[in-house]
Design an enzyme around this catalytic site. Structure first.
Site, PDB file in Angstrom:
ATOM      1  N   LYS A   1      48.426  55.118  39.058  1.00  0.00           N
ATOM      2  CA  LYS A   1      49.328  55.605  40.102  1.00  0.00           C
ATOM      3  C   LYS A   1      50.777  55.182  39.841  1.00  0.00           C
ATOM      4  O   LYS A   1      51.696  55.984  39.993  1.00  0.00           O
ATOM      5  CB  LYS A   1      48.862  55.081  41.469  1.00  0.00           C
TER       6      LYS A   1
ATOM      7  N   ARG B   1      48.800  53.757  54.852  1.00  0.00           N
ATOM      8  CA  ARG B   1      47.596  53.046  54.438  1.00  0.00           C
ATOM      9  C   ARG B   1      46.486  53.147  55.473  1.00  0.00           C
ATOM     10  O   ARG B   1      45.326  52.901  55.168  1.00  0.00           O
ATOM     11  CB  ARG B   1      47.916  51.569  54.233  1.00  0.00           C
TER      12      ARG B   1
ATOM     13  N   ARG C   1      38.728  44.377  29.050  1.00  0.00           N
ATOM     14  CA  ARG C   1      39.867  43.495  28.742  1.00  0.00           C
ATOM     15  C   ARG C   1      39.399  42.056  28.566  1.00  0.00           C
ATOM     16  O   ARG C   1      38.466  41.598  29.197  1.00  0.00           O
ATOM     17  CB  ARG C   1      40.880  43.554  29.880  1.00  0.00           C
TER      18      ARG C   1
ATOM     19  N   ARG D   1      38.618  38.081  32.366  1.00  0.00           N
ATOM     20  CA  ARG D   1      39.276  37.505  33.541  1.00  0.00           C
ATOM     21  C   ARG D   1      38.422  37.751  34.790  1.00  0.00           C
ATOM     22  O   ARG D   1      37.746  38.762  34.889  1.00  0.00           O
ATOM     23  CB  ARG D   1      40.634  38.174  33.783  1.00  0.00           C
TER      24      ARG D   1
ATOM     25  N   ARG E   1      36.740  46.090  44.675  1.00  0.00           N
ATOM     26  CA  ARG E   1      38.106  46.571  44.963  1.00  0.00           C
ATOM     27  C   ARG E   1      38.117  48.087  45.135  1.00  0.00           C
ATOM     28  O   ARG E   1      38.806  48.624  45.999  1.00  0.00           O
ATOM     29  CB  ARG E   1      39.052  46.173  43.838  1.00  0.00           C
TER      30      ARG E   1
END
Ligand SMILES: [Zn+2]
Length: 237
Positions: free
Chosen positions: A16, A91, A129, A167, A178
């Protein structure tokens, strides 16, 4: 003149931010990110800015009405004269209701763009990652590398040879949580905007190069607001 107003939605990992940047340039519109707007307002030290700063320091939430007032003010700034992209607002359904009142009063018709992504793609990308626990260097795939062969990051750090780790933020279950939180929050907002009669487009993000996605959005903008918009006008000159 019809002022283009893009309301941009997209889950974490959808690209985004990149789209906002590309579209700001190609359409010559302002990028209004509510996070930036709040920070700028607090730094300005005016009445509303002070109120916001006090609220945030005391750990309170900034009321929707106040954010809406700031948006109202922000989109009247000179850089928004040729159109603007709203990023991070609305939101909630209440914010969407306030915003639609504001846009109607200003006779601005928004175009809602929802960057849709295959969650498996985001999870594969983020969980691919690796980070060096010693120096913090990040390793992984580029945002467009989706082939399995490109997903395999090196196992040790180039700088100090430490064994790389995933991570915490990039762990599959964290990423999935999320994404689910995003969906819970955003679905009713999008439903509200659709039922309010605004043009809403789902655009497939993440699995294609950012420039290709931006071109598709530009085309939707031209369909809605007509040609030429912003930058294309200056190109002809
Ligand atoms: Zn290292």
């Amino acid at each position: 003149m019809i002022r283009p107003c893009l309301i941009l939605f997209g889950p974490p990992g959808s690209g985004k931010g990149t789209q906002a940047k590309l579209l700001r340039q190609s359409l010559a519109v302002a990028h209004v990110s509510t996070g930036d707007m709040l920070r700028e307002r607090m730094n300005s030290g005016d009445g509303l800015g002070k109120e916001v700063a006090d609220l945030m320091q005391s750990g309170g939430l900034v009321p929707d009405e106040m954010v809406n007032l700031m948006v109202a003010d922000r989109i009247e700034q000179p850089d928004c004269a040729g159109g603007f992209i709203l990023d991070g607002f609305p939101r909630t359904v209440n914010q969407a209701r306030l915003l639609s009142g504001l846009l109607e009063a200003k006779r601005i018709e928004p175009l809602v763009i929802h960057l849709k992504v295959d969650y498996n793609v985001i999870i594969a990308r983020l969980s691919g990652r690796r980070q060096c626990p010693t120096c913090g260097a990040l390793y992984g795939v580029s945002s467009n590398a989706l082939k399995a062969s490109e997903m395999t990051a090196s196992e040790v750090c180039d700088y100090d040879g430490s064994r790389l780790v995933v991570r915490d933020d990039d762990r599959e279950e964290v990423v999935l949580e999320r994404l689910k939180a995003y969906e819970r929050q955003t679905t009713p907002v999008l439903e509200y905007l659709r039922s309010a009669g605004y043009t809403c487009w789902d655009v497939e993000g993440a699995s294609r190069p950012p420039q290709v996605i931006a071109k598709e959005i530009e085309e939707l903008v031209r369909q809605k607001y007509g040609n030429p918009v912003g930058a294309s006008e200056t190109k002809k000159a």
